[in-house]
Design an enzyme around this catalytic site. Structure first.
Site, PDB file in Angstrom:
ATOM      1  N   GLY A  80       8.826  19.008  -5.667  1.00  0.00           N
ATOM      2  CA  GLY A  80       9.919  18.834  -4.710  1.00  0.00           C
ATOM      3  C   GLY A  80       9.759  17.567  -3.893  1.00  0.00           C
ATOM      4  N   GLU A 101      15.239   5.217  -0.036  1.00  0.00           N
ATOM      5  CA  GLU A 101      16.029   4.935  -1.246  1.00  0.00           C
ATOM      6  C   GLU A 101      15.243   5.237  -2.526  1.00  0.00           C
ATOM      7  OE1 GLU A 101      18.454   1.339  -3.514  1.00  0.00           O
ATOM      8  OE2 GLU A 101      18.150   1.207  -1.345  1.00  0.00           O
ATOM      9  N   ARG A 102      13.945   4.994  -2.510  1.00  0.00           N
ATOM     10  CA  ARG A 102      13.146   5.267  -3.709  1.00  0.00           C
ATOM     11  C   ARG A 102      13.155   6.769  -4.017  1.00  0.00           C
ATOM     12  NH1 ARG A 102       7.626   5.391  -5.765  1.00  0.00           N
ATOM     13  NH2 ARG A 102       6.879   6.083  -3.735  1.00  0.00           N
ATOM     14  N   GLU A 134      10.228  -0.047   7.602  1.00  0.00           N
ATOM     15  CA  GLU A 134       9.719   1.015   6.727  1.00  0.00           C
ATOM     16  C   GLU A 134       9.092   0.427   5.470  1.00  0.00           C
ATOM     17  OE1 GLU A 134      11.115   4.926   4.210  1.00  0.00           O
ATOM     18  OE2 GLU A 134      12.197   3.035   4.116  1.00  0.00           O
ATOM     19  N   ARG A 138       5.080   0.425   4.338  1.00  0.00           N
ATOM     20  CA  ARG A 138       4.672   1.041   3.073  1.00  0.00           C
ATOM     21  C   ARG A 138       4.212  -0.003   2.053  1.00  0.00           C
ATOM     22  NH1 ARG A 138       7.005   6.392   2.595  1.00  0.00           N
ATOM     23  NH2 ARG A 138       8.375   6.809   4.349  1.00  0.00           N
TER      24      ARG A 138
END
Length: 301
Positions: A80, A101-102, A134, A138
Site C-alpha cells: 500500500g 507525484e512519484r 520536497e 529527498r
C-alpha cells in the site's frame, strides 16, 4: 508572500503537518480515514479518485526513472501507500499535486482507483516552492532541475539568494554554484541532467568561456573519462591561450602608433580596436601626471 517566506525554512513538516503514515491498498481504497465528520479537511486523510488528480505544472522534476516507478508500484501492490499525497483543490472535481507525484504515478501503474491524500489550501507560489523543497530534501532532482527550480524562486517569486538558502537548507555558495550551471550550453545541460557528466565537471567547463570548446571538452569527459581536475586544467589552458592569442594578433600598425603616442605623451597609451570604433586608453599614475597629460592634449588642439 514576504511574511510566509520565513516559514519555508522550517522544513516540510511545518508546512504539511502530516499525521502518522497512512497505509493504502486496494483492500481499503474506499475508506475515509477521518473518524470525525466535522474535522477540517486540511488535517485529515481523504481517499481521492486518482483520475481527478493532475501533476503540478510547476513541478521542478521533469525526469522520472521508470524502473524506480515500477519498483514503487510493486511495493504499493504489496504494502500500500505508506505516506499520503499532499494536494490542493483546483475546483469541485479536480486536484493538483503539491507533493507526491512519484507515488501518484506508481499508484496509477499499480491500478489503484483512489489514493490517500491530504488537501491543503496553498497559493501558486507556495505550491511551487514546496515542490522544490520536497524534491531537494529527498534528493530527487538532477542538477539542472534543481538549478531551474532555484532560479524560479528568485526570478518569478522575488526570493533573494539568502532566502532561497534558508528555505532549502543549503549554503549560499551551494545556491550560487547550482545556478552557474544554467550558463552552460543547452546540450551540455542535457548531459548533466542525464548524469553523463557531474556538476563538478559542468562548473569546470564554465572556465573555458568558449561554447564550442566547452562542447568538445564535454565530449572528451564522456569518451575519455576525464576527472574534474583534468577538466579544470584543460578549460583554464584554453582560456590562457585565447588571451595570449588576442595580444599576439594586434595589428602591427596599431602597435607602432601606440609606441609613437607613448613617446609624445610619456605614458602608456593603448588602442583597442572594435571594428569601425574603439577605445583610446591613456594611463596616468598620479594627479600631477594627469594634469601634465591634460595640458599636452589641450596644446594639441
Amino acid at each position: 508572500m514576504k511574511s510566509k517566506k520565513s516559514g519555508l525554512g522550517k522544513g516540510l513538516d511545518a508546512l504539511f503537518d502530516n499525521r502518522a503514515p497512512i497505509v493504502e491498498s486496494k483492500q481499503n481504497e474506499n475508506l475515509d480515514i477521518s473518524t470525525d465528520k466535522h474535522e477540517d479537511t486540511a488535517s485529515k486523510v481523504m481517499y481521492i479518485d486518482i483520475n481527478q488528480i493532475k501533476p503540478n505544472e510547476n513541478q521542478p522534476r521533469k525526469h522520472f526513472n521508470e524502473e524506480k516507478i515500477n519498483e514503487l508500484s510493486s511495493s504499493i501492490i504489496e504494502h500500500g501507500i505508506i505516506q499520503p499525497l499532499v494536494l490542493r483543490k483546483i475546483d469541485e472535481k479536480r486536484y493538483e499535486i503539491v507533493a507526491g507525484e512519484r507515488r501518484w504515478r506508481a499508484a496509477r501503474a499499480a491500478g489503484l482507483e483512489k489514493v490517500p491524500s491530504i488537501i491543503r489550501d496553498f497559493t501558486d507560489e507556495e505550491n511551487m516552492i514546496i515542490a522544490i523543497i520536497e524534491n531537494m530534501q529527498r534528493e530527487d532532482l538532477n542538477s539542472i532541475e534543481e538549478a531551474e527550480g532555484l532560479r524560479q524562486m528568485i526570478e518569478t517569486y522575488g526570493f533573494t539568494q539568502e532566502e532561497v538558502s534558508r528555505s532549502v537548507s543549503k549554503s549560499r555558495p551551494y545556491i550560487t554554484n547550482a545556478l552557474r550551471l544554467l550558463k552552460l550550453p543547452e546540450n551540455i545541460q542535457e548531459k548533466l541532467a542525464k548524469g553523463q557528466i557531474s556538476p563538478g565537471h559542468g562548473r569546470a567547463l564554465l572556465a573555458a568561456k568558449d561554447k564550442d570548446y566547452q562542447e568538445r571538452l564535454c565530449d572528451r569527459i564522456i569518451n575519455e573519462g576525464l576527472s574534474v581536475r583534468k577538466t579544470e586544467e584543460l578549460a583554464n589552458n584554453f582560456k590562457s591561450k585565447k588571451v595570449t592569442k588576442r595580444k599576439r594578433e594586434k595589428d602591427v600598425n596599431i602597435l607602432q602608433v601606440e609606441r609613437d603616442l607613448k613617446e609624445i605623451y610619456g605614458t602608456k597609451i593603448s588602442i583597442i580596436n572594435k571594428g569601425q570604433k574603439g577605445v583610446l586608453k591613456i594611463e596616468y599614475y598620479g594627479e600631477d601626471e594627469l594634469n601634465r597629460i591634460i595640458d599636452l592634449l589641450k596644446l594639441a588642439k
